[in-house]
Design an enzyme around this catalytic site. Structure first.
Site, short mmCIF file in Angstrom:
data_model
loop_
_atom_site.label_atom_id
_atom_site.label_comp_id
_atom_site.label_asym_id
_atom_site.label_seq_id
_atom_site.Cartn_x
_atom_site.Cartn_y
_atom_site.Cartn_z
N TYR A 124 14.88 7.42 -1.34
CA TYR A 124 15.00 8.74 -1.94
C TYR A 124 15.88 9.69 -1.14
O TYR A 124 16.17 10.80 -1.59
CB TYR A 124 13.61 9.37 -2.13
CG TYR A 124 12.87 8.81 -3.33
CD1 TYR A 124 13.24 7.60 -3.90
CD2 TYR A 124 11.82 9.50 -3.90
CE1 TYR A 124 12.57 7.07 -4.98
CE2 TYR A 124 11.13 9.00 -5.00
CZ TYR A 124 11.51 7.77 -5.54
OH TYR A 124 10.85 7.27 -6.62
N LYS A 173 9.13 -5.34 0.93
CA LYS A 173 10.00 -6.33 0.29
C LYS A 173 10.89 -6.95 1.38
O LYS A 173 12.10 -7.13 1.22
CB LYS A 173 10.84 -5.66 -0.81
CG LYS A 173 11.58 -6.64 -1.72
CD LYS A 173 10.66 -7.51 -2.55
CE LYS A 173 11.47 -8.41 -3.49
NZ LYS A 173 10.60 -9.38 -4.20
N ASP A 206 6.19 -6.73 -5.48
CA ASP A 206 6.03 -7.20 -6.85
C ASP A 206 4.68 -7.90 -7.02
O ASP A 206 4.01 -7.72 -8.06
CB ASP A 206 7.20 -8.11 -7.27
CG ASP A 206 7.72 -9.00 -6.16
OD1 ASP A 206 7.63 -8.61 -4.98
OD2 ASP A 206 8.23 -10.10 -6.46
N ASP A 230 5.95 5.60 -4.63
CA ASP A 230 6.02 6.39 -5.86
C ASP A 230 5.59 5.53 -7.05
O ASP A 230 4.80 5.96 -7.91
CB ASP A 230 7.45 6.90 -6.04
CG ASP A 230 7.54 8.08 -6.99
OD1 ASP A 230 6.48 8.59 -7.43
OD2 ASP A 230 8.67 8.51 -7.30
N ASP A 234 1.64 5.64 -9.10
CA ASP A 234 1.53 5.86 -10.54
C ASP A 234 0.80 4.71 -11.21
O ASP A 234 0.01 4.93 -12.15
CB ASP A 234 2.93 6.03 -11.17
CG ASP A 234 3.41 7.47 -11.13
OD1 ASP A 234 2.96 8.21 -10.24
OD2 ASP A 234 4.24 7.85 -11.97
#
Length: 337
Positions: A124, A173, A206, A230, A234
């Site tokens: 970000y 990751k 994932d 983020d 959610d």
């Protein structure tokens, strides 16, 4: 003893849910005073600036802010107000609890997961953003630092200790993004060794998404980088009924801003049906931060009791027939009982 906090009502449904939230806080008799400041579209219209210097100064003075959802205009070179606030005050820890409440349309019950998200670096930052002249190739760098990784992982473990949690899962990751995500994972492993009483687990992002959907009960505290946090927070909100029940705490060494995770929902602004729970739960977290833990717990219990026993008073998004104000009325009534 009184404490003054900065209050940013926000855009869209922000002023409606903020009014409801402050009424509930007043009913708790917390000794809070409110210094109202502008940000977002309201500030742009009034002051010609999405985030006026006066607002930043008042937040810096009070060191604690309660914030409604803000709208950042799309295009035109406007920077996200939320991102700007986080960077300006170095609010490096974004804490997002996902807790089940009664009467929602959630697919699971008894969920209690905290996502601790790094808030100031990573994808970000959008550093090195370029777009080729022919518009065919876009580039953006991901940059993380050892300091940034260390302080967010340490925050997650300290939170786990403080709240009596048993397990921290570092999500990464590193198998593909070997440098940026690899550094985060290596630092997480190092710090985990300092907390032998907390179970440590590491999981690829994932797989984490799949595991959250299949068996969310294996998770307790999740710690991860900005972009992954983020997304995962959610997803966790979806496990408990949506963003209407999702608070967000932005914590730094010198300031803290508490907010509803959801947006300004202009489509329902002014209709009086916005669910105030996300902001109310953020306010409860703020009370914890201000060492009023008992009052924060009272507020959460009043919300839970209202959702259980006063179904007609709650808002339509969680199956009720009520309004923003009737929801707040019912909570206030329970606090006064």
């Amino acid at each position: 003893m009184s404490k003054t906090i900065a209050v940013i009502p926000g855009d869209g449904i922000g002023p409606e849910i903020m009014t409801a939230t402050l009424r509930v806080l007043d009913a708790l008799d917390c000794g809070l005073k409110y210094d109202f400041v502008d940000a977002g579209m309201v500030a742009l219209e009034k002051h010609g600036d999405l985030l006026p210097k006066a607002t930043l100064d008042r937040i810096a003075e009070h060191r604690v802010a309660l914030k409604g959802p803000l709208t950042t205009p799309i295009g035109g070179g406007f920077t996200s107000v939320n991102v700007t606030l986080r960077r300006h005050f170095d609010l490096y820890a974004n804490v997002r609890p996902a807790v089940s409440f009664p009467g929602t349309k959630a697919r699971f019950d008894n969920i209690d997961i905290i996502t601790v998200r790094e808030n100031t670096e990573g994808a970000y930052l959008s550093e090195g953003q370029t777009l080729s002249e022919d518009g065919e190739v876009a580039t953006s760098m991901i940059r993380v630092t050892r300091k940034g990784c260390a302080r967010i992982v340490r925050y997650a473990f300290e939170l786990a200790v403080k709240k009596g949690r048993k397990k921290v899962t570092a999500v990464h990751k590193a198998n593909i993004i070997k440098t940026a995500s690899g550094l985060f994972l290596n630092v997480a492993r190092e710090i985990a060794r300092e907390y032998p009483q907390i179970e440590f687990n590491e999981m690829i992002v994932d797989n984490t998404c799949m595991q959250l959907v299949m068996n969310p009960y294996q998770f307790d505290v999740i710690v991860t980088t900005n972009l992954f946090g983020d997304i995962l927070s959610d997803l966790c909100a979806g496990l408990v009924g949506g963003l209407g029940l999702a608070p967000g705490d932005n914590i730094g060494e010198h300031a803290a801003i508490f907010e509803a995770v959801h947006g300004s929902a202009p489509d329902i602004a002014g209709k009086g049906i916005a669910n105030p729970c996300a902001l109310l739960l953020a306010a409860a977290d703020m009370l914890d931060y201000l060492d009023m833990v008992a009052k924060g717990d009272r507020l959460r219990q009043a919300i839970r009791d209202t959702m259980t026993h006063d179904r007609d008073s709650v808002t339509p998004d969680i199956g009720g027939k009520g309004s923003t104000s009737s929801f707040a009325d019912a909570i206030v009534k329970r606090l006064a009982a």
